[in-house]
Design a protein around this motif. Structure first.
Motif, PDB file in Angstrom:
ATOM      1  N   CYS A  67       0.826  -1.214   0.000  1.00 38.89           N
ATOM      2  CA  CYS A  67       0.000   0.000   0.000  1.00 38.89           C
ATOM      3  C   CYS A  67       0.858   1.261   0.000  1.00 38.89           C
ATOM      4  O   CYS A  67       0.431   2.313  -0.467  1.00 38.89           O
ATOM      5  CB  CYS A  67      -0.894  -0.006   1.241  1.00 38.89           C
ATOM      6  SG  CYS A  67      -0.060  -0.597   2.739  1.00 38.89           S
ATOM      7  N   CYS A  68       2.045   1.179   0.583  1.00 38.62           N
ATOM      8  CA  CYS A  68       2.839   2.384   0.860  1.00 38.62           C
ATOM      9  C   CYS A  68       4.260   2.350   0.304  1.00 38.62           C
ATOM     10  O   CYS A  68       4.949   3.363   0.358  1.00 38.62           O
ATOM     11  CB  CYS A  68       2.960   2.597   2.370  1.00 38.62           C
ATOM     12  SG  CYS A  68       1.419   2.999   3.187  1.00 38.62           S
TER      13      CYS A  68
ATOM     14  N   SER B 134       0.852   2.685   7.528  1.00 36.52           N
ATOM     15  CA  SER B 134      -0.585   2.987   7.437  1.00 36.52           C
ATOM     16  C   SER B 134      -1.461   1.985   8.182  1.00 36.52           C
ATOM     17  O   SER B 134      -2.678   2.019   8.053  1.00 36.52           O
ATOM     18  CB  SER B 134      -1.005   3.006   5.956  1.00 36.52           C
ATOM     19  OG  SER B 134      -0.973   1.686   5.416  1.00 36.52           O
TER      20      SER B 134
ATOM     21  N   CYS C 152       0.808  -2.815   8.138  1.00 42.38           N
ATOM     22  CA  CYS C 152       1.756  -1.879   7.522  1.00 42.38           C
ATOM     23  C   CYS C 152       2.276  -0.934   8.593  1.00 42.38           C
ATOM     24  O   CYS C 152       1.494  -0.354   9.355  1.00 42.38           O
ATOM     25  CB  CYS C 152       1.064  -1.107   6.405  1.00 42.38           C
ATOM     26  SG  CYS C 152       2.109   0.177   5.664  1.00 42.38           S
TER      27      CYS C 152
HETATM   28 ZN   LIG Z   1       0.612   1.025   4.115  1.00 39.68          ZN
END
Ligand SMILES: [Zn+2]
Length: 248
Positions: A162-163, A220, A217
């Motif tokens: 995601c990041c 996040s 994560c």
């Molecule tokens: Zn993330």
């Protein structure tokens, strides 16, 4: 072969791996609540005190550590020795030894062989993943007599797909390692690298059948964690410890 996701739980300010802890070990990830653990901008002696307090809280004398260099070296440690030997993975077959890997986005990979009692931990950022440090750790356990199929592994909190993006030069190095399946171009010059899936595949390719992915994560994931990518504007960040140990 089973990949289990999202099973980690927070208890007493520590994130814990239920899959590993089913096998008579304590295993998980510290949070900011325990303070920074190593190799960050915080004072060395403060981090040493944090590690000692954390180890004592779990019933161990100290944390056995390595000097991490983003490589794929594996060290057997039967006690917490200083100076720390260089390596990015460590293992032991001794009870009473708490293994610790410092991370603030890099992937902590924790393993136990319930048959022999061997335990191990590896530190895999983009470089360690490229260099397959998770496989080096499994090979060390297999070399000592473990069967890969009996090893249980958990991918701890770390920066998620995601990041996490890397630049073109780093992406080229990952491609050259044969792991392009875990890269996805998100914009010009930014390629997402799914460290979780890449490390699961590495474990699976060596015959590890039981793998848990925390899918937390560090940037996040909603837990109180340091993230190198998410460090303050002044550059301050701390590190957590991925840990595994069997009480003596
Ligand atoms: Zn993330």
């Amino acid at each position: 072969m089973s990949v289990i996701t999202s099973t980690w739980v927070e208890r007493d300010g520590l994130l814990r791996s239920p899959l590993l802890e089913r096998h008579r070990v304590l295993a998980g990830f510290t949070t900011r609540a325990q303070g920074s653990m190593a190799g960050s901008v915080f004072p060395v002696d403060e981090q040493a005190r944090n590690r000692e307090k954390f180890a004592h809280g779990l019933g161990f004398e100290a944390v056995a550590r390595v000097r991490q260099v983003h490589g794929n070296g594996v060290v057997r440690l039967d006690s917490a020795i200083e100076p720390w030997p260089e390596g990015d993975a460590l293992w032991t077959d001794r009870a009473g030894v708490l293994l610790g890997i410092a991370a603030a986005d890099c992937v902590p990979i924790l393993v136990v062989d319930p048959v022999s009692g061997r335990i191990g931990a590896a530190h895999a950022g983009w470089q360690g993943t490229r260099l397959r440090v998770a496989q080096a750790l499994v090979r060390a356990l297999v070399g000592a007599g473990s069967r890969a199929s009996s090893i249980v592994a958990s991918i701890g909190p770390s920066i998620g797909p995601c990041c996490y993006t890397i630049d073109g030069a780093r992406a080229d190095l990952v491609r050259a390692s044969g792991q392009s399946a875990y890269l996805r171009e998100v914009s010009t010059g930014a390629t997402a690298f799914d460290l979780w899936s890449a490390n699961v595949a590495q474990l699976r390719d060596l015959g590890v059948e039981s793998i848990e992915v925390s899918r937390i994560c560090t940037l996040s994931g909603g837990h109180d964690l340091w993230s190198y990518r998410g460090r303050d504007a002044d550059g301050r960040y701390g590190t957590q410890l991925g840990f595994i140990g069997r009480q003596g």
